[in-house]
Motif scaffolding. Structure first.
Motif: not given
Length: 441
Positions: A38-47, A81-89, A133-143
């Motif tokens: 799943a591509q980067p998706l914006g989640f709120g506090e109830g994500g 997070t999308p910012a960390a995807e480059g480090q995965l490679e 301290d989670y209040t929301g964020g953008e996350f990608s789902l990987f296998f």
């Protein structure tokens, strides 16, 4: 018929289906170490994320059939997070398993959790329970498959949503404004259509065929944004478009066909200065229009498929390339018209009349170039760089640019008596230069 067949074959080739934020995918003999589910998706506090995996099998070299027995602690799902995807490679290049990178990933579960008998597991995750301290964020789902020299089979169903109060909202943060945006644009385009229709009717004998075709174009554009508004509203409530996506595909295809037909016909002066289309222009219409319609609808349809499909990124790049190439081809009729008018201004005696037409097409050329550049390049950059809560601004900018282009084109080519349109008037400097040119022996 041929264009419809090509589109049907293309859509069938795309593979796994996505219904709104419900991802249904079938992975078969896939040996990739990392798969974006799943591509980067914006989640709120109830994500929340809900994942169901079934029919898992692991294939190794020399094995005639897959195995369902573990251990499978090196195979599983994680978010980042999308910012960390480059480090995965970089980690993969160094043969590091992303499931072990605790600093940049959050492991959801590994396939050790699978039931050996059924080969299935269902898990629900609340982001607030996994992050401090989670209040929301953008996350990608990987296998991730960190087993060396292996391939995997499994079916996956993923639901991504936000809980707002006592209501589940399937639209991510940043897209929850889209129903309002598109309905507002429907009102604006409908108003524009009513005004334009009134101008065409009032124009009487000064209204040409192209003006009536522009009414049809605005109508389909209004229906397109209206279907988008209802589609995203329905997705927000039910998690599925409930058929509104089909209406959106139909209106988008019609609007795409008419848009480029109108642009090319305006660029060649059809129905406005000449009642015919040359063979060269006909050939361009036959190539560009079907390709553009196919590319536009297929790009939209592709967005409803999971990037877990092995060919997803290939099709995405091909379709966007076709879209850009078609947009560039549309510029050729304008260039041809400018060249013909420039040549005419040098050979015939009607210099003033030819020059004003040349000025018209030069400005229309600039308008088309700016519109294509903005909607294909600038909007893409906005989607890529805006913070996820403001991603709706990219859609708003695209629609406002389209509205501005329609208005500018309408003002330039509105039905008016010959010589009354200020767009055809020469500047004082041009008039003086032409007067001198006429007086010279």
């Amino acid at each position: 018929m041929r264009s419809g067949l090509v589109l049907a074959l293309l859509l069938l080739a795309l593979g796994s289906a996505v219904e709104a934020r419900h991802t249904l995918a079938k992975i078969r003999r896939d040996d990739r170490s990392l798969i974006l589910v799943a591509q980067p998706l914006g989640f709120g506090e109830g994500g929340r994320l809900n994942i169901t995996v079934s029919n898992f099998e692991l294939w190794r070299p020399g094995n005639a059939s897959g195995t369902k027995t573990g251990p499978f602690h090196k195979i599983g799902f994680f978010i980042t997070t999308p910012a960390a995807e480059g480090q995965l490679e970089l980690d993969l290049a160094e043969h590091k398993c992303p499931l072990d990178s605790k600093d940049i990933t959050i492991t959801l579960f590994t396939f050790d959790a699978l039931d050996p008998e059924s080969g299935a597991v269902t898990r629900e995750f609340r982001l607030a329970d996994m992050l401090l301290d989670y209040t929301g964020g953008e996350f990608s789902l990987f296998f991730a498959n960190c087993e060396q020299d292996s391939a995997i089979d499994f079916n996956i169903e993923v639901s991504l949503y936000n809980v707002r109060g006592d209501r589940i909202d399937y639209l991510p943060v940043g897209e929850d404004m889209l129903p309002f945006i598109y309905f507002t644009m429907f009102v604006l385009f409908t108003t524009l259509g009513v005004v334009w229709t009134g101008m065409v009717i009032k124009g009487g004998g000064d209204s040409h065929k192209i003006h009536y075709l522009m009414i049809v174009l605005i109508t389909f554009k209004s229906l397109t944004v209206l279907s988008q508004a209802f589609m995203f509203h329905t997705i927000s409530i039910y998690g599925d478009a409930e058929g509104w996506n089909i209406a959106f595909y139909i209106f988008t295809a019609c609007r795409s066909l008419l848009f480029f037909v109108v642009v090319i016909l305006l660029a060649t002066g059809w129905s406005y200065m000449k009642p015919f289309i040359s063979d060269k222009e006909k050939k361009l219409l036959m190539v560009v229009i079907p390709l553009q319609a196919i590319a536009n609808v297929a790009i939209i349809y592709l967005d409803e498929f999971t990037p877990a499909a092995e060919s997803w990124f290939t099709w995405r790049d091909i379709l966007h390339l076709v879209d850009i190439v078609c947009c560039c081809l549309v510029l050729f009729p304008i260039v041809w018209s400018i060249k013909q008018l420039r040549d005419a201004s040098e050979t015939d005696g009607k210099v003033v009349r030819t020059l004003v037409k040349l000025t018209l097409f030069r400005q229309f050329y600039i308008m088309v170039v700016c519109y294509i550049y903005f909607t294909r390049i600038i909007v893409y950059l906005l989607e890529s760089t805006l913070p996820y809560p403001y991603i709706w601004l990219a859609a708003a900018a695209s629609e406002l640019a389209t509205l501005a282009f329609y208005i500018a084109s309408g003002i330039s080519f509105r039905p008016m008596p010959a010589g009354a349109n200020p767009y055809f008037q020469l500047t004082e400097e041009e008039a003086i230069e032409l007067t001198k040119a006429d007086e010279d022996p």
